[in-house]
Design an enzyme around this catalytic site. Structure first.
Site, PDB file in Angstrom:
ATOM      1  N   ASP A 349       0.807  -1.299  -0.005  1.00  0.00           N
ATOM      2  CA  ASP A 349       0.122  -0.013  -0.091  1.00  0.00           C
ATOM      3  C   ASP A 349       0.812   1.309   0.194  1.00  0.00           C
ATOM      4  O   ASP A 349       0.485   2.493  -0.837  1.00  0.00           O
ATOM      5  CB  ASP A 349      -1.099  -0.035   1.147  1.00  0.00           C
ATOM      6  CG  ASP A 349      -1.783  -1.180   1.311  1.00  0.00           C
ATOM      7  OD1 ASP A 349      -1.384  -2.379   0.965  1.00  0.00           O
ATOM      8  OD2 ASP A 349      -2.834  -0.964   2.281  1.00  0.00           O
ATOM      9  N   GLU A 479      -6.140 -11.144  -4.799  1.00  0.00           N
ATOM     10  CA  GLU A 479      -5.892 -12.047  -3.906  1.00  0.00           C
ATOM     11  C   GLU A 479      -7.167 -13.325  -3.744  1.00  0.00           C
ATOM     12  O   GLU A 479      -6.939 -14.104  -2.718  1.00  0.00           O
ATOM     13  CB  GLU A 479      -5.954 -11.455  -2.368  1.00  0.00           C
ATOM     14  CG  GLU A 479      -4.706 -10.811  -2.239  1.00  0.00           C
ATOM     15  CD  GLU A 479      -4.548  -9.906  -0.971  1.00  0.00           C
ATOM     16  OE1 GLU A 479      -3.259  -9.394  -0.481  1.00  0.00           O
ATOM     17  OE2 GLU A 479      -5.670  -9.775  -0.359  1.00  0.00           O
TER      18      GLU A 479
END
Length: 753
Positions: A349, A479
């Site tokens: 991130d 994911e």
């Protein structure tokens, strides 16, 4: 319910507010209105106690492990409590009657205020105003004030202090000592596993109609208080002011002090504020917000929808309060310092979603975040060795620099999500190109890029049948798709990483052979250049198929297609996410943003409309990526719609959405939507490109960026672009594929883009 903006006049689009006391929003409000300064984050817990609250103060970098759980950032003892009693009845908005309730966060000054009228169950009535500031001027300082105007006679009592029993989560601390220190309260506790000592110091003062009152000391289990009790009449005004500070033995400037010396230091610092009123402390902090943040980083939007402006300032506010850029040993957690979600860990991130904000507005802060990655190289070496690879393999989840991989054991991302190593290298590249900071590269940057490229050349696998190198058994950004081979994002980013290493190797060979030799000796680079060249030449890079679609991985496009529209609207998921063409978040789309010059606009557009309907956007990172790409392909209505959805991830009406902390990367993404997307500021082929694509509802956007040390003021309307260079050196930028030169202290205007 959240009420977005209560500001008027000069404060319009600066005040986030909630009307009415509603316990289902209490935890969300604590996170969304969290205060902080990068050193610590203080949830906006109400001064009085409610069982629904998750009170917490988090100090950056103070990780601790409880038993076999993954290490986490634990909340220290609570300094925010101010408990009030009228005729023995505690202030409790769940009882009695209340009216005119507001809680609001002023983003411009960082001040949290709460006001209401409350009548106790026995009929005692008073007006209440609570104010709190976590100083941006002094990173260790918290100040609060409670003002009560009585509408009834009563016996009034106050308990204000430091509480060790009201925190949430696993037990991470043991009490060392707590008590009085002259007029001060002081509380010393230590983390159980990491052995970090916290010193919390606090002092209260209470006045009734301007007359100072005397306090008494109280200790209760692991709590200490200053207590007051007075008889008040209707019309009397009571003011309680509380000053507190927090220091730890992990702090850079005090890490070598003994606990005793640290306690002395903390006490002397707080005593230095003895003559400072709440107003004076709050003003110093507000001035810091003005000079450090808003005068430099505010982006002004002339829009039909004023929430757009508030949302962007909300993002900049939180990017400030959650980012420990004062200390290069630390990174930004996925929930910042606003809650314990993801245990305070850092992910990709930072480099992909938050670092660009700092690169373009605060290069010093960006450098600190990248220096953190340098300090983490030892842990990255350890992970690579444990997995049978060479070089630096960065942990998917990071905590303290030497903690290594801290992903919980049940999550396969720690084992398989490897693209973060290339993401870190991209962050170095992005920073260097925008800032031209050669000192950083010499000290840290070149080494990070070489070390990560060393990992990738050991990570790839040769497929003899196809005569190509592949990257197998990974998790990409999506994911929901686990154990895939040749994830496009991962392969392209690994290729980029190794290619970048060769570029830097060639550069140093020409301009700084001594540094190259030093790094070669340290990292064992002999022979790696040839390995990088071979493996980049033969690494499989998924290309668009006959329909123009870049396959997310080897099998994604072969899986069944399912219409997920009903599931986006709330239908329970009743199919296997791993064996259908659905994604959790942007995957190929992020590749198009980072390496955009490798793909045509037509390919990007086709992929956007192929992958977006299949994306749940179950990660807060996703909407901003798709929004920026929609801007790039001139789908402005779609881009704006996605931007609006990103803005309400934290600021929206849904209760509980942010209970365990705000969504850090999403807030970086909101800034990127505006500056990189709609304003079109981008690093493109090593050059600055400014290509505005404003939404129809926006008439004008004004922003300031820093490009290679020169400050540029950028103003864009629907059909004009003006760039003002405030720096001493000329700046070249691209618009409409044409180069424009903006000389020092002059401006350039471009029309009809």
């Amino acid at each position: 319910m959240m009420v977005y903006d209560k500001g008027t006049g000069e404060l319009q689009n600066w005040v986030l507010a909630e009307k009415d006391f509603d316990v289902q929003y209490i935890r969300k409000c604590e996170a969304v209105m969290c205060q902080g300064n990068g050193y610590m984050g203080v949830r906006a817990a109400l001064d009085e106690h409610y069982e629904e609250q998750w009170r917490g103060t988090l100090v950056a970098g103070t990780f601790d492990q409880y038993q076999t759980e993954a290490t986490e950032l634990p909340p220290c003892a609570d300094l925010t409590n101010i408990q009030l009693f009228m005729d023995g009845e505690a202030l409790d908005l769940k009882t009695g009657e209340s009216s005119d309730y507001w809680i609001q966060l002023n983003l411009k000054t960082g001040i949290l205020t709460r006001s209401f009228v409350w009548t106790s169950p026995s009929g005692i009535k008073a007006e209440f105003l609570f104010e709190r500031v976590v100083s941006l001027h002094d990173l260790h300082l918290i100040a609060a004030r409670a003002t009560i105007r009585f509408l009834s006679d009563c016996t009034f009592a106050v308990e204000a202090g430091i509480e060790g029993t009201s925190r949430i989560g696993d037990p991470h601390f043991h009490l060392v000592q707590a008590g009085q220190r002259g007029e001060l309260l002081q509380y010393v506790e230590q983390t159980n596993q990491s052995g970090i000592s916290f010193v919390l110091t606090s002092v209260c003062e209470m006045k009734v109609n301007e007359l100072v009152q005397k306090s008494a000391f109280k200790q209760d289990e692991q709590n200490i208080y200053q207590c007051y009790q007075v008889n008040v009449k209707q019309g009397d005004t009571v003011v309680v002011e509380k000053r507190s500070n927090v220091y730890t033995t992990r702090d850079l400037q005090t890490q070598n002090l003994s606990v005793t010396a640290l306690a002395d230091y903390a006490a002397s610092c707080l005593q230095g504020y003895e003559s400072f009123s709440f107003n004076k402390i709050a003003q110093a902090s507000a001035d810091a917000w003005d000079t450090k943040v808003w005068s430099m980083k505010d982006v002004q939007i002339d829009t039909q929808n004023q929430i757009d402006q508030l949302a962007l300032r909300f993002a900049v506010y939180h990017l400030t309060v959650m980012s420990p850029v004062h200390d290069n040993r630390m990174n930004i957690g996925a929930k910042g310092l606003s809650g314990m979600g993801y245990r305070g860990h850092s992910f990709w991130d930072t480099e992909i979603y938050m670092l660009p904000y700092f690169i373009f507005t605060d290069p010093k802060g960006a450098r600190s975040l990248l220096e953190h990655r340098y300090h983490g190289l030892e842990s990255a070496h350890k992970k690579a060795q444990e997995n049978g690879y060479c070089g630096a393999m960065y942990p998917w989840e990071s905590a303290w620099t030497d903690d290594g991989e801290v992903t919980p054991s049940w999550a396969r991302t720690g084992l398989l999500e490897h693209h973060i190593t290339a993401d870190v290298a991209f962050g170095v590249y992005n920073y260097y190109e925008v800032t031209a900071d050669e000192d950083f590269m010499n000290r840290y940057g070149y080494e990070i890029v070489f070390d990560t490229a060393k990992y990738w050349q050991s990570r790839v696998t040769y497929n003899e049948q196809k005569g190509q190198y592949e990257i197998r058994n990974v998790i990409g950004p999506d994911e929901y798709t686990e154990d895939c081979d040749n994830n496009a994002f991962t392969n392209y980013m690994a290729h980029f990483n190794m290619t970048l290493a060769m570029t830097y190797y060639d550069k140093l060979k020409q301009i700084n052979p001594e540094l190259l030799q030093k790094l070669s000796d340290k990292l064992g680079l002999s022979g790696l250049y040839d390995s990088w060249r071979e493996k980049t030449e033969k690494l499989y890079l998924p290309k668009e198929n006959q329909d123009g679609i870049v396959p997310q991985d080897d099998t994604f496009l072969t899986l069944p297609v399912i219409d997920i529209t009903p599931y986006k609207q709330g239908k329970a998921i009743d199919f296997d996410l791993n064996v259908t063409q659905v994604s959790k978040q942007a995957d190929v789309m992020v590749l198009f943003l980072l390496l955009e010059d490798l793909f045509s606009s037509e390919v990007k557009k086709k992929n956007f409309y192929y992958y977006e309907p299949k994306c749940f956007h179950h990660s807060s990172l996703s909407l901003s990526s798709y929004s920026i790409l929609a801007s790039d392909v001139k789908e402005q209505n779609v881009a704006y719609d996605l931007f609006e959805k990103a803005c309400v991830i934290d600021m929206g009406q849904a209760p509980y959405s942010s209970d365990d902390g705000i969504h850090s990367a999403s807030l970086g993404g909101i800034w990127q939507c505006v500056v990189l997307g709609f304003l079109g500021v981008r690093l493109y082929g090593g050059k600055l490109r400014i290509q505005p694509n404003l939404p129809q509802k926006w008439q004008k956007v004004c922003a300031s960026i820093i490009w290679q040390g020169q400050r540029l003021n950028i103003t864009a309307t629907q059909d004009t672009l003006q760039v003002m260079n405030q720096g001493a050196d000329p700046v070249e930028f691209l618009t409409n594929n044409k180069s424009h030169l903006c000389n020092s202290h002059s401006s350039v205007e471009v029309k009809e883009f």
